[in-house]
Design an enzyme around this catalytic site. Structure first.
Site, PDB file in Angstrom:
ATOM      1  N   HIS A  25     -11.739  -5.917   8.249  1.00 50.46           N
ATOM      2  CA  HIS A  25     -12.514  -5.604   7.038  1.00 50.46           C
ATOM      3  C   HIS A  25     -13.707  -4.722   7.383  1.00 50.46           C
ATOM      4  O   HIS A  25     -14.745  -4.786   6.735  1.00 50.46           O
ATOM      5  CB  HIS A  25     -13.039  -6.873   6.362  1.00 50.46           C
ATOM      6  CG  HIS A  25     -11.981  -7.863   6.005  1.00 50.46           C
ATOM      7  ND1 HIS A  25     -11.556  -8.846   6.867  1.00 50.46           N
ATOM      8  CD2 HIS A  25     -11.244  -8.009   4.879  1.00 50.46           C
ATOM      9  CE1 HIS A  25     -10.603  -9.569   6.283  1.00 50.46           C
ATOM     10  NE2 HIS A  25     -10.402  -9.076   5.084  1.00 50.46           N
ATOM     11  N   PRO A  71      -0.173   0.878   6.101  1.00 55.79           N
ATOM     12  CA  PRO A  71       1.205   0.909   5.582  1.00 55.79           C
ATOM     13  C   PRO A  71       1.460   2.139   4.699  1.00 55.79           C
ATOM     14  O   PRO A  71       2.608   2.539   4.525  1.00 55.79           O
ATOM     15  CB  PRO A  71       1.303  -0.383   4.756  1.00 55.79           C
ATOM     16  CG  PRO A  71       0.257  -1.277   5.318  1.00 55.79           C
ATOM     17  CD  PRO A  71      -0.859  -0.372   5.763  1.00 55.79           C
ATOM     18  N   GLN A 119      -7.454  -2.001  -1.039  1.00 54.07           N
ATOM     19  CA  GLN A 119      -8.488  -3.046  -1.107  1.00 54.07           C
ATOM     20  C   GLN A 119      -9.536  -2.946   0.009  1.00 54.07           C
ATOM     21  O   GLN A 119     -10.725  -3.179  -0.232  1.00 54.07           O
ATOM     22  CB  GLN A 119      -7.826  -4.411  -1.109  1.00 54.07           C
ATOM     23  CG  GLN A 119      -8.722  -5.502  -1.608  1.00 54.07           C
ATOM     24  CD  GLN A 119      -7.935  -6.720  -2.020  1.00 54.07           C
ATOM     25  OE1 GLN A 119      -7.637  -7.590  -1.213  1.00 54.07           O
ATOM     26  NE2 GLN A 119      -7.572  -6.797  -3.287  1.00 54.07           N
ATOM     27  N   PHE A 120      -9.078  -2.615   1.201  1.00 54.02           N
ATOM     28  CA  PHE A 120      -9.971  -2.305   2.318  1.00 54.02           C
ATOM     29  C   PHE A 120      -9.339  -1.136   3.071  1.00 54.02           C
ATOM     30  O   PHE A 120      -8.112  -1.090   3.199  1.00 54.02           O
ATOM     31  CB  PHE A 120     -10.093  -3.493   3.285  1.00 54.02           C
ATOM     32  CG  PHE A 120     -10.971  -4.617   2.789  1.00 54.02           C
ATOM     33  CD1 PHE A 120     -12.302  -4.703   3.183  1.00 54.02           C
ATOM     34  CD2 PHE A 120     -10.469  -5.580   1.934  1.00 54.02           C
ATOM     35  CE1 PHE A 120     -13.111  -5.735   2.731  1.00 54.02           C
ATOM     36  CE2 PHE A 120     -11.277  -6.624   1.474  1.00 54.02           C
ATOM     37  CZ  PHE A 120     -12.606  -6.700   1.879  1.00 54.02           C
ATOM     38  N   ALA A 121     -10.157  -0.258   3.627  1.00 52.26           N
ATOM     39  CA  ALA A 121      -9.617   0.861   4.400  1.00 52.26           C
ATOM     40  C   ALA A 121      -8.709   0.367   5.521  1.00 52.26           C
ATOM     41  O   ALA A 121      -7.738   1.020   5.891  1.00 52.26           O
ATOM     42  CB  ALA A 121     -10.751   1.698   4.979  1.00 52.26           C
ATOM     43  N   TYR A 149      -6.512  -1.630   5.395  1.00 46.19           N
ATOM     44  CA  TYR A 149      -5.159  -1.932   4.914  1.00 46.19           C
ATOM     45  C   TYR A 149      -4.418  -0.690   4.446  1.00 46.19           C
ATOM     46  O   TYR A 149      -3.388  -0.775   3.783  1.00 46.19           O
ATOM     47  CB  TYR A 149      -5.219  -2.970   3.793  1.00 46.19           C
ATOM     48  CG  TYR A 149      -5.910  -4.233   4.231  1.00 46.19           C
ATOM     49  CD1 TYR A 149      -5.684  -4.737   5.518  1.00 46.19           C
ATOM     50  CD2 TYR A 149      -6.799  -4.913   3.408  1.00 46.19           C
ATOM     51  CE1 TYR A 149      -6.333  -5.880   5.954  1.00 46.19           C
ATOM     52  CE2 TYR A 149      -7.441  -6.054   3.846  1.00 46.19           C
ATOM     53  CZ  TYR A 149      -7.208  -6.532   5.118  1.00 46.19           C
ATOM     54  OH  TYR A 149      -7.849  -7.658   5.558  1.00 46.19           O
ATOM     55  N   GLU A 182       0.826  -1.207   0.000  1.00 49.93           N
ATOM     56  CA  GLU A 182       0.000   0.000   0.000  1.00 49.93           C
ATOM     57  C   GLU A 182       0.859   1.255   0.000  1.00 49.93           C
ATOM     58  O   GLU A 182       0.515   2.247  -0.648  1.00 49.93           O
ATOM     59  CB  GLU A 182      -0.953  -0.019   1.195  1.00 49.93           C
ATOM     60  CG  GLU A 182      -2.049  -1.090   1.098  1.00 49.93           C
ATOM     61  CD  GLU A 182      -1.577  -2.513   1.367  1.00 49.93           C
ATOM     62  OE1 GLU A 182      -0.437  -2.687   1.870  1.00 49.93           O
ATOM     63  OE2 GLU A 182      -2.332  -3.452   1.059  1.00 49.93           O
TER      64      GLU A 182
HETATM   65  C1  LIG Z   1      -2.094  -5.029   4.201  1.00 50.42           C
HETATM   66  C2  LIG Z   1      -3.087  -5.830   3.447  1.00 50.42           C
HETATM   67  N1  LIG Z   1      -3.337  -5.510   2.149  1.00 50.42           N
HETATM   68  C3  LIG Z   1      -4.264  -6.204   1.461  1.00 50.42           C
HETATM   69  C4  LIG Z   1      -4.959  -7.235   2.023  1.00 50.42           C
HETATM   70  C5  LIG Z   1      -6.031  -7.985   1.246  1.00 50.42           C
HETATM   71  N2  LIG Z   1      -5.599  -9.344   0.903  1.00 50.42           N
HETATM   72  C6  LIG Z   1      -5.894 -10.384   1.704  1.00 50.42           C
HETATM   73  S1  LIG Z   1      -5.199 -11.811   1.173  1.00 50.42           S
HETATM   74  C7  LIG Z   1      -4.518 -11.051  -0.168  1.00 50.42           C
HETATM   75  C8  LIG Z   1      -3.671 -11.847  -1.112  1.00 50.42           C
HETATM   76  C9  LIG Z   1      -2.481 -12.447  -0.447  1.00 50.42           C
HETATM   77  O1  LIG Z   1      -1.808 -13.301  -1.316  1.00 50.42           O
HETATM   78  P1  LIG Z   1      -0.563 -14.149  -0.864  1.00 50.42           P
HETATM   79  O2  LIG Z   1       0.336 -13.335  -0.017  1.00 50.42           O
HETATM   80  O3  LIG Z   1       0.029 -14.759  -2.073  1.00 50.42           O
HETATM   81  O4  LIG Z   1      -1.161 -15.270   0.092  1.00 50.42           O
HETATM   82  P2  LIG Z   1      -2.197 -16.450  -0.268  1.00 50.42           P
HETATM   83  O5  LIG Z   1      -3.562 -15.910  -0.055  1.00 50.42           O
HETATM   84  O6  LIG Z   1      -1.952 -16.864  -1.657  1.00 50.42           O
HETATM   85  O7  LIG Z   1      -1.918 -17.541   0.708  1.00 50.42           O
HETATM   86  C10 LIG Z   1      -4.850  -9.690  -0.189  1.00 50.42           C
HETATM   87  C11 LIG Z   1      -4.426  -8.736  -1.219  1.00 50.42           C
HETATM   88  C12 LIG Z   1      -4.664  -7.518   3.376  1.00 50.42           C
HETATM   89  N3  LIG Z   1      -5.289  -8.531   4.020  1.00 50.42           N
HETATM   90  N4  LIG Z   1      -3.729  -6.818   4.048  1.00 50.42           N
END
Ligand SMILES: Cc1ncc(C[n+]2csc(CCOP(=O)(O)OP(=O)(O)O)c2C)c(N)n1
Ligand SMILES: [Mg+2]
Lengths: 411, 337
Positions: free
Chosen positions: B129, B89, B82-84, B86, B60
């Site tokens: 969330h 950072p 993606q969500f507030a 988050y 972010e």
């Molecule tokens: C700081 C933050 N940014 C965005 C998200 C939203 N989000 C949740 S899971 C995800 C994807 C993560 O992918 P990866 O690290 O490859 O792990 P996987 O789900 O494949 O195990 C995202 C973007 C979050 N939870 N936290």
């Protein structure tokens, strides 16, 4: 226009395969099982740089365990590993269904990635600490955390140890070496380094393991973890679970131009290894190597577990919108349960019949646990945590303003 | 005019802006091929290409930091967190950089970026969330903060935000994406189809930043609300039979103080409702302003109805969410005083 004034353009990496395309993993280089030698645990990170570009594999196509990394586990331990993976898969399937039935709000499964957390857990010792993501419940299952308690958390019922405060799957158990899961990606990775530093500061013998997904390695916390681990030679094993996808985003977006995620370790002088994440024996052997290294004070290891997220990201996700439905079946490293099962059959220590029987037993166990948990309650019915619980635990001692608010709320 | 959900309205605002101005670029996590986890950018990559709508690495700080750099070049990035929950950072890039760039460089560099993020609870999202971090942004000089409560405003305010020369934090109440929600979670979902504010004008009509809207006229008490709480407040007024005037603030910075004061001076009473935690929440600012500008017109102390000062819980969602019962109690109380 002269050559040095050509217009620039933006490079946006694209996956090889989108819905409707034919999955093609022909670019994905997979070394033979046994091809990568096992270096001594005190190997200089510089001397094993090529391990970040290869893949440690133990089980070959025929199901035999070959090479330097084989032989660390007894047959009983292998059968136990298979049992853990079966348990995790069955647990996932039941909880997914429970979510669809409205018994909880949300769930995340491990389909295809069971070996990573189940095998790794067996390389750690009681007292060590994991800083997991939401996709390592095998760390709990393979360490005999009570399944009913896991389910109570999923159902946010009155016996949920977290009192319904946390989203399902965000377990926490200090006793089982499982740090409280955060929804904020990457934060735990650097915390694992801090825990390991604390063990070193205190003259302790414990080690930590950090966990992160391929997509989340892009977070700044990943890089913070690497620099702290490198500078202080922290007794930590840093695990990247590269399951190829981060929701709809393929791993190339986080990886950029570097060949592999493991290679990120090189810039920090950290020993970096790629391992076949669908090979229970390989994950366990590499985990053991890295844990030993950490325990001997030889510093951190970065492990990239190469695997595939065969299911949706979560119950809120439909992967057919962004990747081919046939991709999971085309994944060249196979299925971790199938592969360990084959191996045991090849050893003459397992059979299709015994496997069916084990599946039935596991299903029974999971169903029994589910009955117990549901008898307490689910998110939809039964006994639920008290609304008072939401005010508790914000601080050790509830400050006056929260007491007033709790009274105002009528609890 | 077309019937739309809030998601479709947001998507259309992007489309209109991208069509009209090549400098508008759109990116964020899962925003490109897939079109965002809430689908607010669906179809944009196919239409405008990967240089103008693309997936970002999960970082972010990087998403906001690169947007600031692009703005310095002269582009107009519209980015999605993606969500507030988050956004933290990225907080340094937002607070120390985006917000102050114009001032510290005396206009040499500016930062016309829009940072969109789904906000608020009501979807059993737990503490990561569900958050409403608006006060963390209104507290920072140099940022504008908008929060639409319906499809029409979502499109108009987003277009105004994209046109704005300064950084705008654009908070989207995710519980309203697919229909108005008044806090009666036991009722079936309502869609935008039959709601007048689900009718969205075609083209590039903006809803100006800094203008509130009266959603319900009333004589006895003014309710200041925004986002999901607009519907909760309306429901509370109907259910208590109290003749409340419900003001939808729509923009928190700049704030339509004229609309607030003229309503409070008319009714003599004020209830402030937000979903965010109470202490140092935006309600505290509103309360100060009303006190400063309407003190001699007030017939009762101002009351706040807010989320409790706890992390947003999962199972206790409806005990946390300031629903119509709680707002109704406040209305009754302010009428008794
Ligand atoms: C700081 C933050 N940014 C965005 C998200 C939203 N989000 C949740 S899971 C995800 C994807 C993560 O992918 P990866 O690290 O490859 O792990 P996987 O789900 O494949 O195990 C995202 C973007 C979050 N939870 N936290
Ligand atoms: Mg991933």
């Amino acid at each position: 226009m002269t050559e040095d004034t050509n217009p620039l353009s933006l490079n946006v990496p694209e996956p090889g395969c989108r819905p409707g395309d034919t999955p093609d993993f022909s670019d994905f280089e997979i070394p033979q099982a046994g091809a990568v030698p096992r270096p001594p645990v005190d190997a200089d990170p510089d001397s094993i740089r090529d391990m970040a570009f290869s893949i440690v594999r133990v089980l070959n196509k025929e199901g035999a365990a070959v090479g330097d990394w084989a032989g660390a586990l007894s047959v009983d331990e292998l059968r136990q590993g298979l049992r853990h993976m079966l348990t995790l898969r069955t647990y996932d399937a039941r909880m997914l269904t429970a979510q669809r039935q409205g018994k909880t709000s949300f769930y995340m499964q491990h389909l295809g990635e069971e070996a990573v957390s189940c095998a790794f857990a067996r390389a750690m010792r009681p007292g060590d600490m994991n800083f997991p993501t939401y996709r390592q419940a095998g760390l709990l299952i393979a360490r005999d955390y009570p399944m009913v308690t896991m389910m109570n958390q999923i159902f946010s019922n009155a016996e949920d140890p977290l009192h319904g405060r946390q989203l399902p799957i965000m377990y926490s158990s200090q006793e089982h070496g499982f740090f409280s899961i955060s929804g904020n990606l990457g934060t735990q990775f650097v915390q694992s380094v801090g825990w390991a530093m604390a063990s070193a500061i205190s003259g302790d013998t414990k080690i930590a393991a950090g966990w992160i997904g391929d997509g989340s390695t892009a977070e700044s916390d990943f890089h913070a973890a690497m620099v702290f681990a490198s500078t202080y030679k922290a007794p930590v094993v840093l695990n990247i679970v590269n399951n190829q996808w981060a929701i709809s985003t393929f791993q190339g977006i986080a990886r950029g131009g570097v060949g592999t995620f493991a290679a990120r370790g090189h810039g920090f002088g950290i020993a970096s290894i790629r391992v076949d994440g669908n090979d229970y024996l390989a994950v366990h052997a590499v985990a053991k190597w890295a844990c030993e290294r950490a325990r001997l004070g030889l510093g951190p290891t970065l492990i990239e577990h190469v695997t595939y997220r065969a299911g949706g990201h979560s119950t809120s996700d439909d992967p057919s919108a962004y990747r081919s439905r046939r991709e999971a079946a085309a994944w060249p490293l196979g299925d971790p349960i199938e592969r360990l099962k084959q191996h045991l059959i090849v050893l003459g220590e397992w059979s299709e019949d015994r496997h069916l029987q084990a599946e039935a037993e596991v299903l029974d166990e999971v169903k029994t646990a589910q009955k117990t948990a549901e008898a307490v309650g689910t998110l939809a019915s039964g006994k639920q945590p008290s609304p008072r619980d939401m005010f508790e635990g914000v601080y050790e001692t509830m400050p006056p303003h929260l007491i007033r608010q709790r009274q105002e709320a009528g609890f | 005019m077309a019937k739309m959900t809030m998601i479709e309205a947001i998507r259309e605002a992007h489309d209109v802006a991208m069509e009209a101005d090549e400098r508008v670029v759109v990116y964020g996590e899962d925003v490109g091929y897939f079109g965002g986890v809430f689908r607010c950018t669906a179809g944009l990559q196919a239409k405008y290409g990967t240089s103008r709508c693309f997936d970002a690495p999960i970082n972010e700080a990087g998403i906001v930091g690169t947007a600031i750099g692009m703005a310095a070049y002269g582009l107009k990035p519209v980015i999605e967190i993606q969500f507030a929950d988050y956004v933290y950072p990225a907080y340094d890039q937002i607070v120390s950089e985006a917000a102050r760039l114009r001032h510290r460089s005396n206009g040499d560099f500016t930062c016309p970026i829009v940072i969109r993020m789904p906000t608020g609870g009501g979807i059993f999202g737990g503490q990561t969330h569900s958050q409403s971090p608006e006060a963390l942004f209104t507290h920072v000089s140099g940022l504008k903060v908008a929060m639409p409560s319906n499809p029409r405003d979502a499109k108009g305010l987003l277009l105004a935000s994209i046109a704005d020369p300064d950084p705008v934090i654009f908070l989207e109440p995710k519980r309203l994406y697919n229909g108005p929600f008044d806090g009666h979670h036991e009722n079936p979902l309502v869609s935008w189809k039959n709601h007048p504010l689900g009718e969205v004008p075609d083209g590039d009509d903006i809803v100006p930043l800094g203008k509130a809207a009266i959603r319900r006229e009333g004589a006895d008490v003014t309710v200041l609300a925004y986002g999901t709480m607009v519907y909760v407040a309306q429901a509370a007024a109907e259910e208590t039979g109290i003749d409340a005037e419900v003001l939808d603030l729509r923009t928190l910075m700049p704030l339509d103080l004229d609309a607030i004061t003229s309503s409070v001076k008319k009714t003599g009473r004020c209830v402030i409702v937000h979903e965010a935690t109470r202490t140092s929440g935006f309600g505290a600012e509103l309360m100060s302003l009303v006190q400063e500008s309407c003190f001699y017109h007030l017939e009762a102390p101002i009351i706040r109805v807010t989320g409790w000062d706890t992390p947003y819980p999962h199972a206790q969602e409806w005990e946390y969410f300031p629903g119509p019962a709680r707002v109704g109690e406040a209305l009754k109380k302010v009428m008794e005083d």
